[in-house]
Each structure stands twice: as structure tokens, then as C-alpha cells.
Design a protein around this motif. Structure first.
Motif, PDB file in Angstrom:
ATOM      1  N   THR A  97       0.809  -1.220   0.000  1.00 62.45           N
ATOM      2  CA  THR A  97       0.000   0.000   0.000  1.00 62.45           C
ATOM      3  C   THR A  97       0.841   1.268   0.000  1.00 62.45           C
ATOM      4  OG1 THR A  97      -0.102  -0.100   2.412  1.00 62.45           O
ATOM      5  CG2 THR A  97      -1.919  -1.123   1.189  1.00 62.45           C
ATOM      6  N   ILE A  98       2.140   1.123   0.183  1.00 60.06           N
ATOM      7  CA  ILE A  98       3.024   2.291   0.214  1.00 60.06           C
ATOM      8  C   ILE A  98       3.661   2.465  -1.161  1.00 60.06           C
ATOM      9  CG2 ILE A  98       5.149   3.249   1.177  1.00 60.06           C
ATOM     10  CD1 ILE A  98       4.453   1.940   3.801  1.00 60.06           C
ATOM     11  N   ASP A  99       3.478   3.662  -1.732  1.00 57.10           N
ATOM     12  CA  ASP A  99       4.101   3.983  -3.015  1.00 57.10           C
ATOM     13  C   ASP A  99       5.342   4.814  -2.734  1.00 57.10           C
ATOM     14  OD1 ASP A  99       4.382   4.084  -5.791  1.00 57.10           O
ATOM     15  OD2 ASP A  99       3.356   6.024  -5.884  1.00 57.10           O
ATOM     16  N   ILE A 100       6.472   4.340  -3.206  1.00 53.78           N
ATOM     17  CA  ILE A 100       7.745   4.975  -2.885  1.00 53.78           C
ATOM     18  C   ILE A 100       8.326   5.648  -4.113  1.00 53.78           C
ATOM     19  CG2 ILE A 100      10.103   4.506  -2.129  1.00 53.78           C
ATOM     20  CD1 ILE A 100       9.005   2.497  -0.274  1.00 53.78           C
ATOM     21  N   ASP A 101       8.730   6.889  -3.936  1.00 55.85           N
ATOM     22  CA  ASP A 101       9.440   7.605  -4.976  1.00 55.85           C
ATOM     23  C   ASP A 101      10.918   7.223  -4.842  1.00 55.85           C
ATOM     24  OD1 ASP A 101      10.667   9.374  -6.703  1.00 55.85           O
ATOM     25  OD2 ASP A 101      10.116  11.177  -5.576  1.00 55.85           O
ATOM     26  N   PRO A 102      11.469   6.486  -5.817  1.00 58.99           N
ATOM     27  CA  PRO A 102      12.857   6.008  -5.687  1.00 58.99           C
ATOM     28  C   PRO A 102      13.869   7.116  -5.433  1.00 58.99           C
ATOM     29  CG  PRO A 102      11.778   4.975  -7.563  1.00 58.99           C
ATOM     30  CD  PRO A 102      10.844   6.041  -7.054  1.00 58.99           C
ATOM     31  N   ASP A 103      13.725   8.251  -6.102  1.00 57.97           N
ATOM     32  CA  ASP A 103      14.683   9.347  -5.903  1.00 57.97           C
ATOM     33  C   ASP A 103      14.596   9.902  -4.487  1.00 57.97           C
ATOM     34  OD1 ASP A 103      15.593   9.110  -8.522  1.00 57.97           O
ATOM     35  OD2 ASP A 103      14.076  10.513  -9.271  1.00 57.97           O
ATOM     36  N   VAL A 157      15.846   0.853  -6.098  1.00 56.45           N
ATOM     37  CA  VAL A 157      14.457   0.568  -5.748  1.00 56.45           C
ATOM     38  C   VAL A 157      13.878  -0.268  -6.874  1.00 56.45           C
ATOM     39  CG1 VAL A 157      12.184   1.584  -5.307  1.00 56.45           C
ATOM     40  CG2 VAL A 157      14.242   2.689  -4.410  1.00 56.45           C
ATOM     41  N   PHE A 158      13.135  -1.322  -6.514  1.00 57.14           N
ATOM     42  CA  PHE A 158      12.535  -2.195  -7.515  1.00 57.14           C
ATOM     43  C   PHE A 158      11.209  -2.727  -6.991  1.00 57.14           C
ATOM     44  CE2 PHE A 158      15.028  -4.887  -4.774  1.00 57.14           C
ATOM     45  CZ  PHE A 158      14.312  -6.070  -4.655  1.00 57.14           C
ATOM     46  N   THR A 159      10.461  -3.384  -7.878  1.00 60.73           N
ATOM     47  CA  THR A 159       9.201  -3.976  -7.472  1.00 60.73           C
ATOM     48  C   THR A 159       9.468  -5.392  -6.974  1.00 60.73           C
ATOM     49  OG1 THR A 159       8.014  -2.673  -9.109  1.00 60.73           O
ATOM     50  CG2 THR A 159       6.868  -4.588  -8.207  1.00 60.73           C
ATOM     51  N   GLY A 160       9.256  -5.587  -5.663  1.00 56.68           N
ATOM     52  CA  GLY A 160       9.432  -6.899  -5.062  1.00 56.68           C
ATOM     53  C   GLY A 160       8.173  -7.732  -5.240  1.00 56.68           C
ATOM     54  N   LYS A 161       8.111  -8.860  -4.546  1.00 56.94           N
ATOM     55  CA  LYS A 161       6.967  -9.762  -4.673  1.00 56.94           C
ATOM     56  C   LYS A 161       5.690  -9.192  -4.077  1.00 56.94           C
ATOM     57  CE  LYS A 161       9.508 -14.114  -4.927  1.00 56.94           C
ATOM     58  NZ  LYS A 161       9.733 -15.423  -4.272  1.00 56.94           N
ATOM     59  N   SER A 162       5.815  -8.285  -3.088  1.00 53.52           N
ATOM     60  CA  SER A 162       4.624  -7.750  -2.416  1.00 53.52           C
ATOM     61  C   SER A 162       4.612  -6.235  -2.351  1.00 53.52           C
ATOM     62  CB  SER A 162       4.542  -8.311  -0.986  1.00 53.52           C
ATOM     63  OG  SER A 162       4.453  -9.702  -0.994  1.00 53.52           O
TER      64      SER A 162
END
Length: 189
Positions: A97-103, A157-162
Motif C-alpha cells: 500500500t506504500i508507493d515509494i518515490d525512488p529518488d 528501488v525495484f518492485t518486489g513480490k509484495s
């Protein structure tokens, strides 16, 4: 015994009772906190492997051993340590549910590092890469550890399994193995 002596005695005894109650309560709270942390931080190999595999599948370099795993409120973290020298690999999984800005995350990590054990942490390279089939950027930073040794750090930062995840690899700059870093990052799937 005069009234003032009685008042002083009552204040001293009352203060002693409050102090002892505070100490006993503090001891109980510390024991409960220790118990809770021991349940949260697990360093059994199978647990580190299980938590790590809940983030992504990967191949750990042979020079790294499992160190610890933490799972708290849909956050997961695994740590591996280099057996031959200083250095770590961390994988962190954030709740879906948390959207992370990689920068912004990389900038916050640099600020935390600056405040704690690193000084003059500077991004020296931005390397495009693919993690779990998606485009990512591996940020290579360099700075000094708290004891004055030059260190390097690679983060992406990448998209993990969850949900979104972060990989961070750190080690001494003079023995930095970029090929190992690249191989590990490519193994994330």
C-alpha cells in the motif's frame, strides 16, 4: 517528632516509593521490550532465507553469510554480511500500500547515512539496470565511514513480490567488487 519532621519523612518515603515503583516498572518494560525484539529479530538461517524469498528470488554471493531478518507490520528486511571483510547486503520490502518515490528514498537514505555513520556521501554513478524484469537505476555512492574509511554503497528501488523493495550493498571502496554487485543485482528475479 515535630510536624515538619513528619512532613519531610513522608516526602522522603513517598519519593522512595515512587522511585522504586518507577524502577520496577522500567525493569518490567525493558524485559517485555527485550522479549518482543527477540521475537521480531530472528537470525535463524531458515528464517533469513524465508523472509528474503518473500521479497525476491536471488543468489547470494559465496562470500556473504546470512545475518538477520526482521518482519514488522508488512515491512521485511534481510541482511547478509561479508565474511572476508566489512560489507553488507540488505533487502527491504515495503508494504504494497506504500508507493515509494525512488529518488526521494535514495535521498532520505543518504540523509540518514550522513547523520549516522557516513560523511560526505556522494552519488558517483547512476547505472541503468533491470530488476525482476523492470527498469531500475543502481545508484553507486561513496563516502567515509565513522572511522574514516572510504566506503561505497549501491542502492536500487525495484518492485518486489509484495510491493516496492530496496536493495543496498555496501563495502570498502578500496576492495569494491562492481562485478559482484552487478551479478547480485542481475540475480534478483
Amino acid at each position: 517528632m515535630t510536624r515538619s519532621h513528619r512532613t519531610i519523612l513522608i516526602l522522603v518515603v513517598g519519593t522512595f516509593i515512587i522511585l522504586m515503583s518507577t524502577l520496577v516498572t522500567g525493569a518490567i518494560v525493558l524485559r517485555l521490550a527485550n522479549w518482543g525484539l527477540n521475537r521480531l529479530v530472528q537470525n535463524e538461517s531458515i528464517t533469513v532465507t524465508e523472509v528474503g524469498r518473500s521479497i525476491a528470488d536471488y543468489e547470494i554471493p559465496t562470500s556473504y553469510d546470512e545475518e538477520y531478518a526482521i518482519e514488522v507490520a508488512d515491512f521485511s528486511l534481510v541482511a547478509y554480511r561479508n565474511t572476508g571483510q566489512a560489507g553488507h547486503i540488505y533487502l527491504i520490502q515495503f508494504p504494497g500500500t506504500i508507493d515509494i518515490d525512488p529518488d526521494a528514498l535514495v535521498q532520505q537514505l543518504h540523509q540518514v547515512a550522513d547523520d549516522n555513520s557516513w560523511t560526505e556521501l556522494v552519488a558517483v554513478h547512476h547505472i541503468p539496470c533491470s530488476i525482476r524484469g523492470q527498469a531500475a537505476t543502481l545508484v553507486i555512492s561513496e563516502g567515509f565511514s565513522h572511522n574514516g574509511f572510504r566506503y561505497r554503497s549501491a542502492s536500487a528501488v525495484f518492485t518486489g513480490k509484495s510491493g516496492q523493495a530496496l536493495v543496498n550493498i555496501s563495502g570498502p571502496a578500496d576492495t569494491w567488487d562492481q562485478a559482484m554487485v552487478d551479478t547480485f543485482v542481475q540475480s534478483l528475479h
